[in-house]
Design an enzyme around this catalytic site. Structure first.
Site, short mmCIF file in Angstrom:
data_model
loop_
_atom_site.label_atom_id
_atom_site.label_comp_id
_atom_site.label_asym_id
_atom_site.label_seq_id
_atom_site.Cartn_x
_atom_site.Cartn_y
_atom_site.Cartn_z
N HIS A 43 0.83 -1.20 0.00
CA HIS A 43 0.00 0.00 0.00
C HIS A 43 0.87 1.26 0.00
O HIS A 43 0.66 2.18 -0.80
CB HIS A 43 -0.91 -0.03 1.24
CG HIS A 43 -1.91 1.08 1.29
ND1 HIS A 43 -3.21 0.91 0.86
CD2 HIS A 43 -1.82 2.36 1.71
CE1 HIS A 43 -3.87 2.03 1.03
NE2 HIS A 43 -3.04 2.94 1.54
N GLU A 44 1.88 1.27 0.87
CA GLU A 44 2.71 2.46 1.01
C GLU A 44 3.72 2.62 -0.13
O GLU A 44 4.05 3.74 -0.51
CB GLU A 44 3.44 2.45 2.35
CG GLU A 44 2.51 2.45 3.54
CD GLU A 44 1.31 3.37 3.36
OE1 GLU A 44 1.48 4.51 2.88
OE2 GLU A 44 0.20 2.95 3.66
N HIS A 47 2.01 4.51 -2.82
CA HIS A 47 2.03 5.96 -2.56
C HIS A 47 3.39 6.56 -2.93
O HIS A 47 3.48 7.56 -3.63
CB HIS A 47 1.78 6.23 -1.07
CG HIS A 47 0.36 6.07 -0.65
ND1 HIS A 47 -0.69 6.68 -1.30
CD2 HIS A 47 -0.21 5.40 0.39
CE1 HIS A 47 -1.83 6.38 -0.70
NE2 HIS A 47 -1.56 5.59 0.33
#
Length: 300
Positions: A43-44, A47
């Protein structure tokens, strides 16, 4: 809680993550913890990769139980760019959940092993799509509202939505407990939203000042910033002028008199210096003639 620094990025850990680790350890679900950690990393990374692709520097990354909060460099963090960075996380989680489900159906032998991974990715994506700050959905809503509203008002609205959703989540968790269906996850989500959104509200008065300081630091490093011009009357007070500043732009104020004749220009740094020396009631006309080197107003 600061962990370490990678390049320009400071890695921080939210205390709620420690609570989640302790809970899973007590329940004997360390394998599930590893899979959840992998989901968070995916997920990160999404980003961070999109931010780097857009040429943005991630100054700080705070790991949360349901994602992370990234602080991007102020001079490049425009709402449109931030929106793309925000959406990358939930999309990556949804893709990871879909691929793991496809893998489970293709290879039934590993279905049980990756079920937790698939469920947490789906949970991570859905929770982060809630329009509550500091979740990704709340940050996206703040970006959209910033197009029509002042950044501080947009941030305040999304923070209050976070508080409202936190209260609602805790109410549902309490109702479930009363109905003999207790959910620690709901309690954790509710408490996390209340604390994080409340912290954001408390930090709002300093957010604009911090953004100004970061822009000044960027200029001193030789980095470009976007400039925004505004025309103001000389009788406008410094406190009212501060409300004209935008979080993502370096503001220049052209000061005019009653006949709309230009008296001069002041930038946000001069405005801040004049406000600190003369007070919020001072007019921009007075600040225009203020000499910070001798701490007095010049007489013409």
């Amino acid at each position: 809680m600061r962990l370490f620094t990678i390049g320009k990025t400071e890695i921080r850990l939210h205390p709620a993550v420690l609570a989640l680790v302790a809970l899973l350890s007590v329940q004997g679900r360390l394998y599930a913890l590893l899979l959840c950690t992998l989901a968070l990393v995916i997920h990160e990374c999404a980003h961070a990769l999109v931010a780097r692709r857009l040429g943005l520097d991630v100054m700080a990354l705070t790991l949360l139980p349901f994602g992370a909060q990234a602080r991007l460099e102020a001079n490049a963090c425009l709402p449109s760019a931030e929106a793309l960075v925000v959406m990358a996380g939930p999309i990556a989680s949804l893709v990871a959940a879909g691929l793991s489900q496809l893998c489970a159906r293709t290879i039934p032998a590993v279905a049980g092993s990756i079920q937790v991974f698939s469920e947490y990715n789906l949970f991570l994506a859905l929770v982060n799509l809630l329009p509550a700050y500091p979740l990704d959905g709340g940050r996206l809503l703040r970006c959209l509202l910033s197009r029509r509203l002042r950044p501080r008002l947009a941030a305040s609205l999304t923070a209050w939505i976070g508080i409202a959703l936190g209260c609602l989540t805790l109410a549902l968790a309490l109702l479930g407990t009363l109905l003999y269906y207790s959910s620690l996850t709901l309690y954790m989500v509710g408490v996390f939203l209340l604390l994080a959104a409340g912290k954001e509200l408390l930090a709002l008065p300093d957010a604009q000042l911090n953004a100004m300081l970061r822009r000044s630091a960027s200029l001193r490093r030789g980095e470009p910033v976007r400039v925004r011009y505004s025309v103001v009357h000389a009788a406008l007070t410094a406190g009212e002028a501060m409300r004209l500043l935008r979080q993502h732009d370096y503001t220049l104020l052209r000061v005019v008199d009653d006949r709309m004749r230009a008296l001069g220009e002041i930038d946000e740094s001069t405005l801040l210096a004049g406000l600190g020396a003369l007070g919020a009631a001072a007019t921009v006309g007075q600040i225009l003639t203020f000499d910070p080197s001798c701490d007095r107003i010049l007489l013409k």
